[in-house]
Design a protein around this motif. Structure first.
Motif, PDB file in Angstrom:
ATOM      1  N   ALA A 181       0.835  -1.210   0.000  1.00  0.00           N
ATOM      2  CA  ALA A 181       0.000   0.000   0.000  1.00  0.00           C
ATOM      3  C   ALA A 181       0.865   1.254   0.000  1.00  0.00           C
ATOM      4  CB  ALA A 181      -0.931  -0.019   1.203  1.00  0.00           C
ATOM      5  N   ALA A 182       1.929   1.237   0.810  1.00  0.00           N
ATOM      6  CA  ALA A 182       2.821   2.392   0.858  1.00  0.00           C
ATOM      7  C   ALA A 182       3.557   2.579  -0.465  1.00  0.00           C
ATOM      8  CB  ALA A 182       3.821   2.223   1.999  1.00  0.00           C
ATOM      9  N   LEU A 183       4.033   1.487  -1.030  1.00  0.00           N
ATOM     10  CA  LEU A 183       4.731   1.574  -2.320  1.00  0.00           C
ATOM     11  C   LEU A 183       3.818   2.122  -3.415  1.00  0.00           C
ATOM     12  CD1 LEU A 183       6.729  -1.780  -2.404  1.00  0.00           C
ATOM     13  CD2 LEU A 183       7.732   0.509  -2.607  1.00  0.00           C
ATOM     14  N   ALA A 184       2.576   1.663  -3.434  1.00  0.00           N
ATOM     15  CA  ALA A 184       1.638   2.129  -4.448  1.00  0.00           C
ATOM     16  C   ALA A 184       1.391   3.631  -4.318  1.00  0.00           C
ATOM     17  CB  ALA A 184       0.326   1.357  -4.346  1.00  0.00           C
ATOM     18  N   ASP A 185       1.237   4.099  -3.089  1.00  0.00           N
ATOM     19  CA  ASP A 185       1.016   5.529  -2.871  1.00  0.00           C
ATOM     20  C   ASP A 185       2.218   6.355  -3.332  1.00  0.00           C
ATOM     21  OD1 ASP A 185      -1.472   4.997  -1.837  1.00  0.00           O
ATOM     22  OD2 ASP A 185      -0.879   5.252   0.264  1.00  0.00           O
ATOM     23  N   VAL A 186       3.418   5.885  -2.995  1.00  0.00           N
ATOM     24  CA  VAL A 186       4.624   6.621  -3.378  1.00  0.00           C
ATOM     25  C   VAL A 186       4.822   6.585  -4.894  1.00  0.00           C
ATOM     26  CG1 VAL A 186       7.153   6.595  -3.225  1.00  0.00           C
ATOM     27  CG2 VAL A 186       5.773   6.323  -1.154  1.00  0.00           C
ATOM     28  N   ALA A 187       4.574   5.437  -5.503  1.00  0.00           N
ATOM     29  CA  ALA A 187       4.800   5.284  -6.947  1.00  0.00           C
ATOM     30  C   ALA A 187       3.898   6.179  -7.777  1.00  0.00           C
ATOM     31  CB  ALA A 187       4.604   3.826  -7.344  1.00  0.00           C
ATOM     32  N   THR A 188       2.735   6.484  -7.272  1.00  0.00           N
ATOM     33  CA  THR A 188       1.760   7.260  -8.045  1.00  0.00           C
ATOM     34  C   THR A 188       1.729   8.734  -7.641  1.00  0.00           C
ATOM     35  OG1 THR A 188       0.029   6.543  -6.496  1.00  0.00           O
ATOM     36  CG2 THR A 188       0.305   5.259  -8.508  1.00  0.00           C
ATOM     37  N   ALA A 189       2.651   9.127  -6.762  1.00  0.00           N
ATOM     38  CA  ALA A 189       2.749  10.523  -6.330  1.00  0.00           C
ATOM     39  C   ALA A 189       4.007  11.157  -6.925  1.00  0.00           C
ATOM     40  CB  ALA A 189       2.783  10.590  -4.806  1.00  0.00           C
ATOM     41  N   GLU A 190       4.216  12.413  -6.603  1.00  0.00           N
ATOM     42  CA  GLU A 190       5.434  13.082  -7.041  1.00  0.00           C
ATOM     43  C   GLU A 190       6.644  12.487  -6.320  1.00  0.00           C
ATOM     44  OE1 GLU A 190       5.874  15.514  -9.457  1.00  0.00           O
ATOM     45  OE2 GLU A 190       3.837  14.835  -9.912  1.00  0.00           O
ATOM     46  N   PRO A 191       7.799  12.455  -6.975  1.00  0.00           N
ATOM     47  CA  PRO A 191       8.989  11.903  -6.329  1.00  0.00           C
ATOM     48  C   PRO A 191       9.317  12.610  -5.020  1.00  0.00           C
ATOM     49  CG  PRO A 191       9.381  12.225  -8.677  1.00  0.00           C
ATOM     50  CD  PRO A 191       8.062  12.874  -8.369  1.00  0.00           C
ATOM     51  N   LEU A 192       9.752  11.833  -4.039  1.00  0.00           N
ATOM     52  CA  LEU A 192      10.135  12.397  -2.751  1.00  0.00           C
ATOM     53  C   LEU A 192      11.517  13.044  -2.806  1.00  0.00           C
ATOM     54  CD1 LEU A 192       9.143   9.385  -0.430  1.00  0.00           C
ATOM     55  CD2 LEU A 192       7.857  11.520  -0.739  1.00  0.00           C
ATOM     56  N   ASP A 193      12.361  12.521  -3.694  1.00  0.00           N
ATOM     57  CA  ASP A 193      13.791  12.839  -3.651  1.00  0.00           C
ATOM     58  C   ASP A 193      14.292  12.691  -2.220  1.00  0.00           C
ATOM     59  OD1 ASP A 193      14.385  13.235  -6.359  1.00  0.00           O
ATOM     60  OD2 ASP A 193      13.646  15.290  -6.306  1.00  0.00           O
ATOM     61  N   GLY A 194      13.843  11.631  -1.593  1.00  0.00           N
ATOM     62  CA  GLY A 194      14.178  11.343  -0.207  1.00  0.00           C
ATOM     63  C   GLY A 194      13.635   9.985   0.183  1.00  0.00           C
ATOM     64  N   THR A 195      13.498   9.794   1.488  1.00  0.00           N
ATOM     65  CA  THR A 195      13.179   8.484   2.048  1.00  0.00           C
ATOM     66  C   THR A 195      11.965   8.579   2.961  1.00  0.00           C
ATOM     67  OG1 THR A 195      15.516   7.877   2.005  1.00  0.00           O
ATOM     68  CG2 THR A 195      14.110   6.598   3.459  1.00  0.00           C
ATOM     69  N   VAL A 196      11.136   7.538   2.937  1.00  0.00           N
ATOM     70  CA  VAL A 196      10.054   7.419   3.909  1.00  0.00           C
ATOM     71  C   VAL A 196      10.140   6.042   4.553  1.00  0.00           C
ATOM     72  CG1 VAL A 196       8.384   6.601   2.163  1.00  0.00           C
ATOM     73  CG2 VAL A 196       7.564   7.621   4.297  1.00  0.00           C
ATOM     74  N   ASP A 197       9.971   5.989   5.891  1.00  0.00           N
ATOM     75  CA  ASP A 197       9.924   4.721   6.618  1.00  0.00           C
ATOM     76  C   ASP A 197       8.488   4.231   6.704  1.00  0.00           C
ATOM     77  OD1 ASP A 197      12.623   4.949   7.100  1.00  0.00           O
ATOM     78  OD2 ASP A 197      12.463   5.206   9.266  1.00  0.00           O
ATOM     79  N   VAL A 198       8.293   2.919   6.569  1.00  0.00           N
ATOM     80  CA  VAL A 198       6.988   2.311   6.825  1.00  0.00           C
ATOM     81  C   VAL A 198       7.198   1.157   7.794  1.00  0.00           C
ATOM     82  CG1 VAL A 198       5.987   3.009   4.640  1.00  0.00           C
ATOM     83  CG2 VAL A 198       7.106   0.816   4.792  1.00  0.00           C
ATOM     84  N   ALA A 199       6.286   1.030   8.765  1.00  0.00           N
ATOM     85  CA  ALA A 199       6.476   0.036   9.816  1.00  0.00           C
ATOM     86  C   ALA A 199       5.137  -0.386  10.383  1.00  0.00           C
ATOM     87  CB  ALA A 199       7.347   0.621  10.931  1.00  0.00           C
ATOM     88  N   GLY A 200       5.134  -1.523  11.037  1.00  0.00           N
ATOM     89  CA  GLY A 200       3.947  -1.985  11.725  1.00  0.00           C
ATOM     90  C   GLY A 200       3.683  -1.176  12.978  1.00  0.00           C
ATOM     91  N   PRO A 201       2.534  -1.395  13.631  1.00  0.00           N
ATOM     92  CA  PRO A 201       2.147  -0.566  14.765  1.00  0.00           C
ATOM     93  C   PRO A 201       2.823  -0.923  16.089  1.00  0.00           C
ATOM     94  CG  PRO A 201       0.431  -2.178  14.300  1.00  0.00           C
ATOM     95  CD  PRO A 201       1.455  -2.315  13.208  1.00  0.00           C
ATOM     96  N   ASP A 202       3.474  -2.097  16.162  1.00  0.00           N
ATOM     97  CA  ASP A 202       3.985  -2.569  17.455  1.00  0.00           C
ATOM     98  C   ASP A 202       5.463  -2.913  17.381  1.00  0.00           C
ATOM     99  OD1 ASP A 202       1.350  -2.592  18.710  1.00  0.00           O
ATOM    100  OD2 ASP A 202       0.945  -4.325  17.423  1.00  0.00           O
ATOM    101  N   VAL A 203       6.155  -2.660  18.500  1.00  0.00           N
ATOM    102  CA  VAL A 203       7.562  -3.016  18.641  1.00  0.00           C
ATOM    103  C   VAL A 203       7.675  -4.206  19.581  1.00  0.00           C
ATOM    104  CG1 VAL A 203       9.829  -2.236  19.442  1.00  0.00           C
ATOM    105  CG2 VAL A 203       8.314  -0.645  18.223  1.00  0.00           C
ATOM    106  N   PHE A 204       8.427  -5.222  19.149  1.00  0.00           N
ATOM    107  CA  PHE A 204       8.638  -6.421  19.961  1.00  0.00           C
ATOM    108  C   PHE A 204      10.117  -6.795  19.977  1.00  0.00           C
ATOM    109  CE2 PHE A 204       4.519  -7.142  17.793  1.00  0.00           C
ATOM    110  CZ  PHE A 204       3.681  -7.426  18.853  1.00  0.00           C
ATOM    111  N   PRO A 205      10.611  -7.376  21.077  1.00  0.00           N
ATOM    112  CA  PRO A 205      11.881  -8.097  20.986  1.00  0.00           C
ATOM    113  C   PRO A 205      11.676  -9.320  20.089  1.00  0.00           C
ATOM    114  CG  PRO A 205      11.279  -7.655  23.270  1.00  0.00           C
ATOM    115  CD  PRO A 205      10.067  -7.353  22.444  1.00  0.00           C
TER     116      PRO A 205
END
Length: 247
Positions: A166-190
């Motif tokens: 979903a994140a890739l699709a949104d980025v691919a169809t938008a203007e270039p970021l010329d940068g970086t975006v992080d995508v992650a799940g909602p929870d942090v676990f060991p």
């Protein structure tokens, strides 16, 4: 919009092709199985012809010291072919914290891929994702036997591949970021806790042993695999995904 997905028949790529087509875009899936070889360049010019955006989700066939050569060659060929074809936006899928784990060959290789894209001739976007839910079984298999699974307590923030797509699709169809975006799940676990959750959901009676030297992720210090400020946080939790019976 015409979009070429390099690696378009794999785990991420096939889902991305479907999602983009459902959004009304013309999508060309490109991979070895469709006659496109990133290492030799065979079929690449035809695959990117007329594309406004190219999304590269290919992976090195190995995670060892050979992986930098794969990304050096493949990224170079893709950027050159894209420039010839007039591609206006190059997108790659990378890894959260990739530039902070130089002790891992594969992470150094992905960092090189990012650097080549940043210094290339085309506007770009880098989507850095955390570890995929779907890979957790494989991670556990690296250091397991019939009785135990040994895992470090490395903190991770796993994500469903559908949310990465979903994140890739949104980025691919938008203007270039010329940068970086992080995508992650909602929870942090060991990682060892993820192992216990996963085995319980699978009704697997093996014990998880916390071992600070077990597996690839034992080399990771601190919270470098956790998404930073401004990250896109996906909706699907690992516990919900497990409960739904996903593997």
């Amino acid at each position: 919009m015409k979009i070429t997905v390099i690696g378009g028949t794999g785990l991420i790529g096939s889902q991305l092709v479907t999602r983009l087509r459902e959004g009304g875009h013309t999508v060309v899936p490109a991979s070895l199985s469709t006659g496109v070889d990133l290492l030799t360049g065979e079929g690449l010019d035809a695959a990117v012809e007329g594309a406004e955006t190219v999304v590269n989700v290919t992976n090195s066939p190995t995670f060892d010291a050979a992986s930098p050569d794969f990304f050096r060659t493949s990224m170079g060929r893709l950027l050159t072919a894209g420039e010839r074809a007039g591609v206006r936006h190059q997108v790659i899928l990378s890894i959260v914290g990739v530039d902070q784990v130089p002790q891992l060959d594969y992470y150094r290789a992905k960092t090189l891929q990012e650097e080549l894209l940043r210094n290339g001739p085309t506007a770009y976007s880098i989507v850095r994702a955390t570890q995929f839910f779907e890979f957790m079984d494989a991670v556990m298999s690296w250091t397991s036997d019939e009785q135990t699974v040994r895992l470090p307590g490395t903190r991770v923030q796993p994500i469903a591949t559908a949310d990465v797509v979903a994140a890739l699709a949104d980025v691919a169809t938008a203007e270039p970021l010329d940068g970086t975006v992080d995508v992650a799940g909602p929870d942090v676990f060991p990682l060892d806790e993820i192992g216990r959750l996963t085995l319980a959901a699978r009704q697997d009676r093996r014990a998880v042993v916390t071992d600070g030297e077990a597996g690839m992720f034992a080399a990771v210090d601190g919270d470098v695999l956790i998404a930073g400020p401004g990250a896109r946080i996906a909706p699907t939790s690992y516990k919900e995904w497990l409960a739904a019976g996903s593997r």
